[in-house]
Design a protein around this motif. Sequence first.
Motif, PDB file in Angstrom:
ATOM      1  N   UNK A 139      -2.941   7.301 -14.953  1.00 30.90           N
ATOM      2  CA  UNK A 139      -1.900   7.080 -15.973  1.00 30.90           C
ATOM      3  C   UNK A 139      -1.278   5.686 -15.851  1.00 30.90           C
ATOM      4  N   UNK A 140      -1.248   5.149 -14.629  1.00 28.32           N
ATOM      5  CA  UNK A 140      -0.622   3.840 -14.477  1.00 28.32           C
ATOM      6  C   UNK A 140      -1.575   2.786 -13.936  1.00 28.32           C
ATOM      7  N   UNK A 141      -2.808   3.161 -13.677  1.00 25.52           N
ATOM      8  CA  UNK A 141      -3.785   2.181 -13.194  1.00 25.52           C
ATOM      9  C   UNK A 141      -4.925   2.106 -14.212  1.00 25.52           C
ATOM     10  N   UNK A 142      -4.972   1.055 -15.010  1.00 26.40           N
ATOM     11  CA  UNK A 142      -5.948   0.994 -16.093  1.00 26.40           C
ATOM     12  C   UNK A 142      -7.398   1.123 -15.634  1.00 26.40           C
ATOM     13  N   UNK A 143      -7.710   0.526 -14.466  1.00 25.61           N
ATOM     14  CA  UNK A 143      -9.110   0.571 -14.037  1.00 25.61           C
ATOM     15  C   UNK A 143      -9.484   1.927 -13.451  1.00 25.61           C
ATOM     16  N   UNK A 144      -8.491   2.642 -12.944  1.00 19.30           N
ATOM     17  CA  UNK A 144      -8.744   4.022 -12.524  1.00 19.30           C
ATOM     18  C   UNK A 144      -9.025   4.859 -13.770  1.00 19.30           C
ATOM     19  N   UNK A 145      -8.246   4.617 -14.810  1.00 17.96           N
ATOM     20  CA  UNK A 145      -8.449   5.336 -16.075  1.00 17.96           C
ATOM     21  C   UNK A 145      -9.853   5.058 -16.612  1.00 17.96           C
ATOM     22  N   UNK A 146     -10.223   3.774 -16.578  1.00 18.08           N
ATOM     23  CA  UNK A 146     -11.541   3.396 -17.078  1.00 18.08           C
ATOM     24  C   UNK A 146     -12.641   4.083 -16.269  1.00 18.08           C
ATOM     25  N   UNK A 242     -17.611  -9.217 -10.650  1.00 14.11           N
ATOM     26  CA  UNK A 242     -16.186  -8.888 -10.636  1.00 14.11           C
ATOM     27  C   UNK A 242     -16.078  -7.470 -10.092  1.00 14.11           C
ATOM     28  N   UNK A 243     -15.308  -7.320  -9.057  1.00 15.79           N
ATOM     29  CA  UNK A 243     -15.223  -6.028  -8.378  1.00 15.79           C
ATOM     30  C   UNK A 243     -13.768  -5.568  -8.340  1.00 15.79           C
ATOM     31  N   UNK A 244     -13.497  -4.478  -9.039  1.00 20.91           N
ATOM     32  CA  UNK A 244     -12.152  -3.892  -8.994  1.00 20.91           C
ATOM     33  C   UNK A 244     -12.264  -2.603  -8.193  1.00 20.91           C
ATOM     34  N   UNK A 245     -11.474  -2.491  -7.156  1.00 20.39           N
ATOM     35  CA  UNK A 245     -11.589  -1.347  -6.260  1.00 20.39           C
ATOM     36  C   UNK A 245     -10.252  -0.652  -6.121  1.00 20.39           C
ATOM     37  N   UNK A 246     -10.293   0.641  -6.254  1.00 19.72           N
ATOM     38  CA  UNK A 246      -9.067   1.411  -6.046  1.00 19.72           C
ATOM     39  C   UNK A 246      -9.349   2.453  -4.983  1.00 19.72           C
ATOM     40  N   UNK A 247      -8.542   2.459  -3.948  1.00 18.56           N
ATOM     41  CA  UNK A 247      -8.776   3.377  -2.830  1.00 18.56           C
ATOM     42  C   UNK A 247      -7.495   4.150  -2.566  1.00 18.56           C
ATOM     43  N   UNK A 248      -7.609   5.439  -2.728  1.00 21.32           N
ATOM     44  CA  UNK A 248      -6.419   6.278  -2.603  1.00 21.32           C
ATOM     45  C   UNK A 248      -6.616   7.263  -1.459  1.00 21.32           C
ATOM     46  N   UNK A 249      -5.643   7.325  -0.566  1.00 19.27           N
ATOM     47  CA  UNK A 249      -5.729   8.274   0.535  1.00 19.27           C
ATOM     48  C   UNK A 249      -4.520   9.194   0.473  1.00 19.27           C
ATOM     49  N   UNK A 250      -4.786  10.493   0.407  1.00 17.92           N
ATOM     50  CA  UNK A 250      -3.704  11.475   0.409  1.00 17.92           C
ATOM     51  C   UNK A 250      -3.679  12.143   1.775  1.00 17.92           C
ATOM     52  N   UNK A 251      -2.579  11.981   2.477  1.00 17.03           N
ATOM     53  CA  UNK A 251      -2.534  12.417   3.870  1.00 17.03           C
ATOM     54  C   UNK A 251      -1.603  13.598   4.083  1.00 17.03           C
ATOM     55  N   UNK A 252      -2.114  14.604   4.796  1.00 16.23           N
ATOM     56  CA  UNK A 252      -1.318  15.786   5.115  1.00 16.23           C
ATOM     57  C   UNK A 252      -0.653  15.611   6.490  1.00 16.23           C
ATOM     58  N   UNK A 253      -0.034  16.663   6.989  1.00 15.50           N
ATOM     59  CA  UNK A 253       0.734  16.512   8.236  1.00 15.50           C
ATOM     60  C   UNK A 253      -0.184  16.265   9.429  1.00 15.50           C
TER      61      UNK A 253
END
Lengths: 435, 254
Positions: A139-146, A242-253
């Motif tokens: 929703x807020x990262x255009x290249x993630x949306x793409x 051209x390299x657009x990279x999005x890396x998301x880490x969701x961390x638990x306890x």
Amino acid sequence: MSTLQETKITILNSAVFENWVNASPRVDVFATITKDAAQAFLLQGIPTTKHEEWKYTNVTRLAQTAFQVSKSNATLTTSGVTNEKVTADAILIVIENGIINKAASNIDALPQGIQIGSIHDLKDNTAIQKHFLQHADYKSEPFVALNTATFLDAVCILADANVEFNTPIHLMIVNTSNEANVYIPVRVFVAAEKNASIHVVETFSSKGNNTTAFVNAVSEVVVADNAKVNYVKLQGESENTTHINYHRVAMARDSYQHLTTLSLGGGLIRNNLNIRLGDINGTAYLNGLTLARNTQLVDHHTVVDHAMPHCYSNELYKNLIDDKAQGVFNGKIFVRKDAQKTNAFQSNKNLLLSNDATMNAKPQLEIFADDVKCSHGATTGQLDDEALFYLRARGIGEEAARALLNHAFAADVLEGIAHEGIKKNMLDFVNHKLN
Amino acid sequence: MLTIKDLKASVEEKQILNGLNFEVKPGEVHAIMGPNGSGKSTLASVLAGREEYEVTEGEVMFNGEDLLEMSPEDRARAGVFLAFQYPVEIPGVSNANFLKTAVNEVRKSKGLEALDSKQFLKIMQEKMKLVEMDKAMTQRSVNEGFSGGEKKRNEIFQMAMLEPSLAILDETDSGLDIDALRIVANGVNALRDGQRSFIVITHYQRLLDYIVPDFVHVLYKGRIVKSGTKDLALELEEKGYDWIKEEVDATLNA
């Protein structure tokens, strides 16, 4: 993100976009999300430099180029890629032009508790049902949306609870297309269940001829309670990529994640890291190294989000910028109101190796809790002339002396790589680029 | 071995050396003393090839070659060694790795094969004893976090490893306590072999009790204004430099 409305829409030819979306082999169970992402991309468009987050990195060229998904057939074979494995024993997944090349990969005989495969085969898995496409914010990262709207395939790596797997899992992401203006979406999903431990390596390279490419990669990593994910990302593509990279880490306890990003190649690289410490006692390390020369632009945007108490984060980014290359570092640390007893550290050191090299560094701390330890520091300088003379006065030639100093500057970024075999392989890449 | 003729040099447009003449033969130990600002360290820097120093006149011949035409690394490879007054800290480069690179570059220039790790380690262990270095110091980054004494010991250790034919010690004794001074001097003396020459630049006569020179020179206003034996150093210790300054200034004004 109110600026988004203002920056829309220099979008690519929307007919081209429609083609991409249609070309993407939909996984029915996720169709709602991918359609929503397509809408989100159309709303956001390709950002311009007026957008605060894209101030130094001009990607508007992407909107003016008629990129298309590669129509080249997979060409890589097991024997052709085996000597490029990160370690001799690594589990290899080859992603060629955005699609898993099963023939070149060796994922047939996996140990108990480790699953690796395409989203098309693993879509019914519980962890995937729960997490896939849920963490990277389109929703807020255009290249993630793409990416979410257009990915052709997705690599999924699943480690069951209590599985400690010390063999590297190597995602070899290769552009072999010989066409011009190729768009390559890459999608990766990693989930380590409770107490699991894995080592993942992504390597990006190009083998095609003079292909102008737009690689748009998104990785979602989910680290469950007390799980451990060691991750290395090596970017070594050709300079017309051209390299657009999005890396998301969701961390638990009680979870642990260590990510090392090595940006050695490519023409324009933009890395967006988003680490969310979503429960207590998480530990996150983010290391990054840039070796940029010629007219390369390498932009690291990192976000470490401390949402809960007793978490630790430590970020070390070093950029060596030569010739007319440009470096950007923007490191945000959020410490939310509930995140008491947070320890968050950030260090950014930059070396400009020529008079035409530029570096823009911006550390940003936003702290809403009152009992925390946070620090950040950013320095940009030039090679130490005294040190250079000292080495030369001992008989070491000027070029070798420069290489030695550059290597010394870069070395501690790689020190944190836990797996010795991976570390050695990455050091070889860095040394090769430095010498 | 080393012949300096009418050497004039300046730094940042300021002339420091004003026509210096000086000769060193194989095996000789020359001490150079002089008041602050007389040009001692400039001489060391010019000989080692520091780029900020501009030679405006004169020549320096080293074993028949024009030293001033050589890059700093070529001077080192040819056998010139400068023990720095202020050794530089180089974080991230281990002492052992640095020295192995240096030793092998020097060997390469002589057409010798590079030492492998085992050979290098053996030589390193021998030379470490000369300056009472422990193994931990070789693993640490070059000079990083070293005490003043450790840094100077490290300089002499490097000298022992590189085996130069001419060693220039630039105030190696400054800031050392007597124990550290003794260790450094013992290291230097162990490397005196009748062929290797030394230029010992110092502010204090004390060093020369330990490293006994063949000649002592006084540098003042960028020139050698007096030369003698080790007794000259004792005289300077007792009387200071004023009497020499007066003599020289009187001649200059005459």
